[in-house]
Scaffold this motif. Structure first.
Motif, PDB file in Angstrom:
ATOM      1  N   LEU A  50      78.131  25.287  29.472  1.00  0.00           N
ATOM      2  CA  LEU A  50      77.885  24.951  28.072  1.00  0.00           C
ATOM      3  C   LEU A  50      76.390  24.787  27.831  1.00  0.00           C
ATOM      4  N   PHE A  51      75.706  24.093  28.747  1.00  0.00           N
ATOM      5  CA  PHE A  51      74.262  23.908  28.624  1.00  0.00           C
ATOM      6  C   PHE A  51      73.526  25.231  28.812  1.00  0.00           C
ATOM      7  N   LEU A  52      74.029  26.067  29.720  1.00  0.00           N
ATOM      8  CA  LEU A  52      73.416  27.369  29.942  1.00  0.00           C
ATOM      9  C   LEU A  52      73.547  28.241  28.693  1.00  0.00           C
ATOM     10  N   ALA A  53      74.709  28.183  28.038  1.00  0.00           N
ATOM     11  CA  ALA A  53      74.899  28.929  26.794  1.00  0.00           C
ATOM     12  C   ALA A  53      73.953  28.418  25.710  1.00  0.00           C
ATOM     13  N   SER A  54      73.742  27.110  25.666  1.00  0.00           N
ATOM     14  CA  SER A  54      72.809  26.527  24.696  1.00  0.00           C
ATOM     15  C   SER A  54      71.387  27.012  24.954  1.00  0.00           C
ATOM     16  N   LEU A  55      71.013  27.111  26.226  1.00  0.00           N
ATOM     17  CA  LEU A  55      69.694  27.630  26.586  1.00  0.00           C
ATOM     18  C   LEU A  55      69.559  29.087  26.150  1.00  0.00           C
ATOM     19  N   SER A  56      70.601  29.868  26.347  1.00  0.00           N
ATOM     20  CA  SER A  56      70.575  31.281  25.936  1.00  0.00           C
ATOM     21  C   SER A  56      70.467  31.400  24.427  1.00  0.00           C
ATOM     22  N   LEU A  57      71.145  30.523  23.703  1.00  0.00           N
ATOM     23  CA  LEU A  57      71.060  30.538  22.235  1.00  0.00           C
ATOM     24  C   LEU A  57      69.634  30.255  21.780  1.00  0.00           C
ATOM     25  N   ILE A  58      68.997  29.267  22.400  1.00  0.00           N
ATOM     26  CA  ILE A  58      67.602  28.957  22.074  1.00  0.00           C
ATOM     27  C   ILE A  58      66.722  30.168  22.332  1.00  0.00           C
ATOM     28  N   PRO A  98      61.939  33.938  28.143  1.00  0.00           N
ATOM     29  CA  PRO A  98      63.294  34.117  27.597  1.00  0.00           C
ATOM     30  C   PRO A  98      64.033  35.313  28.178  1.00  0.00           C
ATOM     31  N   MET A  99      63.292  36.341  28.637  1.00  0.00           N
ATOM     32  CA  MET A  99      63.933  37.489  29.273  1.00  0.00           C
ATOM     33  C   MET A  99      64.351  37.170  30.702  1.00  0.00           C
ATOM     34  N   LEU A 100      63.547  36.355  31.394  1.00  0.00           N
ATOM     35  CA  LEU A 100      63.829  36.046  32.793  1.00  0.00           C
ATOM     36  C   LEU A 100      65.015  35.097  32.950  1.00  0.00           C
ATOM     37  N   ASN A 101      65.202  34.183  31.989  1.00  0.00           N
ATOM     38  CA  ASN A 101      66.259  33.175  32.120  1.00  0.00           C
ATOM     39  C   ASN A 101      67.640  33.774  32.373  1.00  0.00           C
ATOM     40  N   PRO A 102      68.115  34.739  31.558  1.00  0.00           N
ATOM     41  CA  PRO A 102      69.442  35.299  31.840  1.00  0.00           C
ATOM     42  C   PRO A 102      69.490  36.074  33.151  1.00  0.00           C
ATOM     43  N   LEU A 103      68.381  36.726  33.514  1.00  0.00           N
ATOM     44  CA  LEU A 103      68.354  37.455  34.780  1.00  0.00           C
ATOM     45  C   LEU A 103      68.478  36.502  35.959  1.00  0.00           C
TER      46      LEU A 103
END
Length: 315
Positions: free
Chosen positions: A59-67, A278-283
């Motif tokens: 849930l927190f990871l999804a929130s980070l991705s939304l940001i 922001p590009m590196l976070n999901p990777l």
């Protein structure tokens, strides 16, 4: 909060004045933006449709991705579009709005990274009480507190800058409206304002960064009592979190833990934490998290199977 302001717009010099260089950067940043949005949206969709990713961590990871998606759209996309503009101007109100959003999302991400560290501490150090401590109400409260913390941080910054008098010149040697370039344009002594910025931004980043490193050190030290499989899984998760923390905080510390001044390298540091991070976070999270990778594979296979079934039905 009256102030003398003869400036109605600012001129941004951007990253480079070379037309050919701007075209090359446009292609590079457009590709980065597409990868950023697709990667973060993929994490968002995967988390919300996969039952196996129902823990608070995701849930927190999804929130980070939304940001990251909103932040990239607000800043990375504008930077990309500006590279095709001959004259890059921004109105005074839009500049203040950009500054507000920059520190709002940045501040919210700072506090969200603290929340994610606390979540990992509870999950690894107090596993039997994890679901009790990190219940749904607590998770929502922590997310709300992250945004409130980001809002309070940006409110101080915007009030400080908005109250300054701007008499001209109005040329900013940057591609965004940032604190230090704006302070250099104010026609008044900004020494104490600079101290406020350092205290509100730099000092907070430095303290939280050190506390996060200590927290993950405590978490990793507690793994001695875990099984080999438990250690492997926890190390993979924590190492991803630490990498994101380092990539986010090091540029921020460099930018704000120093006297008020504007250096040429600041533009490239800003590019790193507004475009690259922001590009590196999901990777980082998708490549180093086995549960995330499996959930993405299952989602892809399910979508592929549904597409094949539809094609067969059509024929």
């Amino acid at each position: 909060m009256g102030h003398t302001n003869n400036v109605t717009e600012f001129v941004l010099l951007g990253l480079t004045q070379d037309p050919e260089g701007q075209k090359v950067l446009f292609v590079i940043f457009l590709l980065i933006y597409i990868v950023t949005v697709v990667g973060n949206l993929l994490i968002l969709v995967t988390v919300f449709v996969s039952p196996s990713l129902g823990s608070p961590m995701y849930l927190f990871l999804a929130s980070l991705s939304l940001i990251d998606v909103v932040y990239s759209t607000a800043f990375s996309l504008k930077l990309t579009i500006d590279l095709l503009s001959v004259k890059k101007t921004i109105s005074f109100s839009a500049c203040m709005g950009q500054l507000f959003l920059d520190h709002l999302f940045g501040g919210a991400e700072v506090f969200l990274l603290v929340v994610m560290a606390y979540d990992r501490y509870v999950a690894i150090c107090k596993p039997l009480y994890y679901l009790t401590i990190m219940n749904r109400q607590v998770c929502i409260l922590l997310l709300v507190m992250s945004w409130v913390g980001g809002f309070m941080h940006t409110l101080v910054q915007i009030l400080v800058v908005y109250s300054l008098p701007f008499c001209g010149p109005n040329v900013i040697d940057h591609f965004v409206c940032d604190m230090y370039p704006l302070l250099e344009l104010a026609c008044t002594d900004t020494y104490f304002v600079g101290l406020t910025v350092v205290a509100n931004g730099g000092a907070i980043c430095m303290v939280i960064f050190v506390l996060l490193l200590i927290s993950y050190g405590v978490i990793l030290n507690s793994l001695k009592s875990h099984s080999q499989e438990g250690r492997r899984k926890a190390l993979s998760t924590c190492s991803s979190h630490v990498m994101v923390v380092v990539f986010f905080f090091i540029p921020c510390i460099f930018m704000y833990v120093r006297p008020v001044s504007n250096y040429p390298i600041d533009k490239f540091i800003t590019v790193f934490y507004t475009v690259i991070t922001p590009m590196l976070n999901p990777l980082i999270y998708s490549l180093r998290n086995l549960e995330m990778k499996n959930a993405m594979k299952n989602l892809f296979c399910k979508k592929l199977a549904m597409s094949i079934i539809r094609m067969c039905q059509a024929y």
